[in-house]
Scaffold this motif. Structure first.
Motif, PDB file in Angstrom:
ATOM      1  N   LYS A 138       0.834  -1.201   0.000  1.00 48.25           N
ATOM      2  CA  LYS A 138       0.000   0.000   0.000  1.00 48.25           C
ATOM      3  C   LYS A 138       0.868   1.249   0.000  1.00 48.25           C
ATOM      4  N   LYS A 139       2.182   1.071   0.043  1.00 49.29           N
ATOM      5  CA  LYS A 139       3.113   2.201   0.057  1.00 49.29           C
ATOM      6  C   LYS A 139       3.480   2.565  -1.380  1.00 49.29           C
ATOM      7  N   ILE A 140       2.557   3.199  -2.068  1.00 53.48           N
ATOM      8  CA  ILE A 140       2.751   3.622  -3.446  1.00 53.48           C
ATOM      9  C   ILE A 140       2.967   5.129  -3.433  1.00 53.48           C
ATOM     10  N   LYS A 141       3.923   5.590  -4.252  1.00 54.28           N
ATOM     11  CA  LYS A 141       4.161   7.025  -4.352  1.00 54.28           C
ATOM     12  C   LYS A 141       4.241   7.421  -5.823  1.00 54.28           C
ATOM     13  N   VAL A 142       4.193   8.718  -6.064  1.00 52.50           N
ATOM     14  CA  VAL A 142       4.267   9.255  -7.422  1.00 52.50           C
ATOM     15  C   VAL A 142       5.561   8.788  -8.080  1.00 52.50           C
ATOM     16  N   ASN A 143       5.485   8.433  -9.354  1.00 54.20           N
ATOM     17  CA  ASN A 143       6.571   7.922 -10.203  1.00 54.20           C
ATOM     18  C   ASN A 143       6.856   6.441 -10.010  1.00 54.20           C
ATOM     19  N   ASP A 144       6.174   5.754  -9.095  1.00 50.59           N
ATOM     20  CA  ASP A 144       6.310   4.305  -9.000  1.00 50.59           C
ATOM     21  C   ASP A 144       5.683   3.664 -10.231  1.00 50.59           C
ATOM     22  N   VAL A 145       6.265   2.570 -10.672  1.00 57.73           N
ATOM     23  CA  VAL A 145       5.678   1.778 -11.751  1.00 57.73           C
ATOM     24  C   VAL A 145       4.862   0.681 -11.087  1.00 57.73           C
ATOM     25  N   VAL A 146       3.608   0.542 -11.515  1.00 55.00           N
ATOM     26  CA  VAL A 146       2.696  -0.395 -10.876  1.00 55.00           C
ATOM     27  C   VAL A 146       2.042  -1.304 -11.917  1.00 55.00           C
ATOM     28  N   VAL A 147       1.582  -2.440 -11.444  1.00 54.07           N
ATOM     29  CA  VAL A 147       0.778  -3.346 -12.260  1.00 54.07           C
ATOM     30  C   VAL A 147      -0.657  -3.232 -11.759  1.00 54.07           C
ATOM     31  N   LEU A 148      -1.567  -3.005 -12.707  1.00 47.82           N
ATOM     32  CA  LEU A 148      -2.982  -2.855 -12.386  1.00 47.82           C
ATOM     33  C   LEU A 148      -3.785  -3.901 -13.124  1.00 47.82           C
ATOM     34  N   ASN A 149      -4.907  -4.274 -12.571  1.00 40.53           N
ATOM     35  CA  ASN A 149      -5.835  -5.162 -13.254  1.00 40.53           C
ATOM     36  C   ASN A 149      -6.956  -4.295 -13.828  1.00 40.53           C
ATOM     37  N   HIS A 150      -6.825  -3.940 -15.108  1.00 41.44           N
ATOM     38  CA  HIS A 150      -7.792  -3.075 -15.779  1.00 41.44           C
ATOM     39  C   HIS A 150      -8.982  -3.911 -16.234  1.00 41.44           C
ATOM     40  N   GLU A 151     -10.182  -3.398 -16.065  1.00 41.29           N
ATOM     41  CA  GLU A 151     -11.393  -4.181 -16.371  1.00 41.29           C
ATOM     42  C   GLU A 151     -11.526  -4.526 -17.849  1.00 41.29           C
ATOM     43  N   ILE A 152     -10.940  -3.741 -18.745  1.00 37.67           N
ATOM     44  CA  ILE A 152     -11.033  -4.021 -20.185  1.00 37.67           C
ATOM     45  C   ILE A 152      -9.751  -4.649 -20.721  1.00 37.67           C
ATOM     46  N   HIS A 153      -8.605  -4.093 -20.356  1.00 38.47           N
ATOM     47  CA  HIS A 153      -7.321  -4.497 -20.934  1.00 38.47           C
ATOM     48  C   HIS A 153      -6.588  -5.584 -20.155  1.00 38.47           C
ATOM     49  N   GLY A 154      -7.084  -5.975 -19.018  1.00 43.19           N
ATOM     50  CA  GLY A 154      -6.400  -6.982 -18.205  1.00 43.19           C
ATOM     51  C   GLY A 154      -5.264  -6.362 -17.413  1.00 43.19           C
ATOM     52  N   LYS A 155      -4.156  -7.088 -17.267  1.00 40.14           N
ATOM     53  CA  LYS A 155      -3.016  -6.590 -16.494  1.00 40.14           C
ATOM     54  C   LYS A 155      -2.241  -5.578 -17.331  1.00 40.14           C
ATOM     55  N   ILE A 156      -2.010  -4.401 -16.734  1.00 47.00           N
ATOM     56  CA  ILE A 156      -1.287  -3.340 -17.418  1.00 47.00           C
ATOM     57  C   ILE A 156      -0.203  -2.791 -16.498  1.00 47.00           C
ATOM     58  N   ILE A 157       0.849  -2.235 -17.105  1.00 44.98           N
ATOM     59  CA  ILE A 157       1.933  -1.599 -16.368  1.00 44.98           C
ATOM     60  C   ILE A 157       1.861  -0.112 -16.661  1.00 44.98           C
ATOM     61  N   LYS A 158       1.802   0.689 -15.619  1.00 46.17           N
ATOM     62  CA  LYS A 158       1.718   2.140 -15.766  1.00 46.17           C
ATOM     63  C   LYS A 158       2.532   2.813 -14.676  1.00 46.17           C
ATOM     64  N   ARG A 159       2.828   4.103 -14.889  1.00 46.34           N
ATOM     65  CA  ARG A 159       3.551   4.913 -13.911  1.00 46.34           C
ATOM     66  C   ARG A 159       2.552   5.810 -13.189  1.00 46.34           C
ATOM     67  N   VAL A 160       2.661   5.892 -11.876  1.00 51.09           N
ATOM     68  CA  VAL A 160       1.745   6.683 -11.063  1.00 51.09           C
ATOM     69  C   VAL A 160       2.047   8.169 -11.240  1.00 51.09           C
ATOM     70  N   GLN A 161       1.034   8.943 -11.614  1.00 52.03           N
ATOM     71  CA  GLN A 161       1.158  10.390 -11.760  1.00 52.03           C
ATOM     72  C   GLN A 161       0.689  11.122 -10.507  1.00 52.03           C
ATOM     73  N   SER A 162      -0.407  10.632  -9.914  1.00 51.99           N
ATOM     74  CA  SER A 162      -0.896  11.215  -8.661  1.00 51.99           C
ATOM     75  C   SER A 162      -1.772  10.196  -7.957  1.00 51.99           C
TER      76      SER A 162
END
Length: 78
Positions: free
Chosen positions: A17-41
């Motif tokens: 749960k310790k996520i901060k801005v600029n971290d790269v995260v894996v998300l489970n998107h409801e349409i695209h499945g697992k995605i890798i994105k960078r946290v902006q805010s």
């Protein structure tokens, strides 16, 4: 996420749960499945994320991703 992450890359992530801005995260998107994105805010409603490839117009950019969709923070790439 190119140029930093390619389609053939494998990533390791840690559930935290310790996520901060600029971290790269894996998300489970409801349409695209697992995605890798960078946290902006981050706010109480979720994460605002974007990809590193600014020339690719992604429908996921500037869309609030719920905190429940967070799989983990990327800590290693192979």
């Amino acid at each position: 996420m190119e140029p930093n992450y390619s389609s053939n890359d494998h990533v390791f992530c840690i559930k935290t749960k310790k996520i901060k801005v600029n971290d790269v995260v894996v998300l489970n998107h409801e349409i695209h499945g697992k995605i890798i994105k960078r946290v902006q805010s981050i706010n109480k409603n979720g994460l605002f994320v974007s990809g590193d490839n600014k020339s690719y117009d992604s429908s996921i950019t500037n869309e609030c991703q719920p905190l429940q969709s967070l799989i983990g923070r990327v800590f290693y790439k192979v």
